[in-house]
Write a protein that holds these residues in place. Structure first.
Motif, mmCIF file in Angstrom:
data_model
loop_
_atom_site.group_PDB
_atom_site.id
_atom_site.type_symbol
_atom_site.label_atom_id
_atom_site.label_comp_id
_atom_site.label_asym_id
_atom_site.label_seq_id
_atom_site.Cartn_x
_atom_site.Cartn_y
_atom_site.Cartn_z
ATOM 1 N N ASP A 16 29.943 39.663 41.543
ATOM 2 C CA ASP A 16 29.262 39.449 40.265
ATOM 3 C C ASP A 16 27.846 40.006 40.376
ATOM 4 O OD1 ASP A 16 27.867 38.435 38.044
ATOM 5 O OD2 ASP A 16 29.015 36.573 38.033
ATOM 6 N N LEU A 17 27.667 41.254 39.956
ATOM 7 C CA LEU A 17 26.371 41.911 40.107
ATOM 8 C C LEU A 17 25.265 41.225 39.312
ATOM 9 C CD1 LEU A 17 27.300 45.707 40.097
ATOM 10 C CD2 LEU A 17 26.512 44.324 42.027
ATOM 11 N N ALA A 18 25.555 40.795 38.096
ATOM 12 C CA ALA A 18 24.524 40.145 37.272
ATOM 13 C C ALA A 18 24.039 38.859 37.932
ATOM 14 C CB ALA A 18 25.051 39.872 35.866
ATOM 15 N N ALA A 19 24.962 38.038 38.433
ATOM 16 C CA ALA A 19 24.581 36.786 39.096
ATOM 17 C C ALA A 19 23.855 37.068 40.403
ATOM 18 C CB ALA A 19 25.816 35.924 39.345
ATOM 19 N N THR A 20 24.275 38.092 41.127
ATOM 20 C CA THR A 20 23.609 38.476 42.367
ATOM 21 C C THR A 20 22.169 38.880 42.083
ATOM 22 O OG1 THR A 20 25.662 39.136 43.441
ATOM 23 C CG2 THR A 20 23.645 40.153 44.276
ATOM 24 N N ARG A 21 21.982 39.673 41.056
ATOM 25 C CA ARG A 21 20.629 40.109 40.687
ATOM 26 C C ARG A 21 19.744 38.917 40.335
ATOM 27 N NH1 ARG A 21 18.947 44.948 36.636
ATOM 28 N NH2 ARG A 21 16.708 44.715 36.927
#
Length: 119
Positions: A16-21
């Motif tokens: 989950d790129l958005a959550a990672t960011r």
């Protein structure tokens, strides 16, 4: 210019790129540059790298390399990791060089944070 034969860049999977960011911005103050919907380059983290979209995750128990961050306030960093949505999978423990804990970032990959031995 990077030195010949030195580690220059590391790429890590994220489910989950958005959550990672959001997590790394909040917990550690990292900055990111988006390169399309499936890649985030990391800035301000001490080593260049990025996160790529993947159904897999990096876990040391599966033989993955472990990225270890440094903190000069370990308990405070642990609290920030939890507040930002990280999951502590190994609470603070001592090892010969100091103390550390391990956590899962929201994208599923494992990281650790270490600090000097307690005074």
């Amino acid at each position: 210019m990077p030195g010949h034969g030195t580690i220059n860049y590391v790429e890590l999977p994220s489910r989950d790129l958005a959550a990672t960011r959001r997590f790394f911005e909040q917990a550690f103050g990292w900055r990111f540059v988006e390169y399309g919907p499936e890649y985030l380059a990391i800035e301000g983290a001490g080593l260049d790298g990025g996160f790529y979209a993947s159904s897999l995750a990096a876990r040391s128990e599966a033989g993955s390399a472990l990225v270890v961050l440094y903190s000069d306030a370990l308990e405070q960093t642990l609290a920030g990791v939890v507040e930002a949505g990280g999951e502590v999978i190994k609470p603070i423990f001592e090892f010969p060089g100091g103390r550390r804990f391990h956590f899962l970032a929201p994208g599923g990959s494992e990281f650790a944070v270490w600090s000097e031995p307690a005074a």
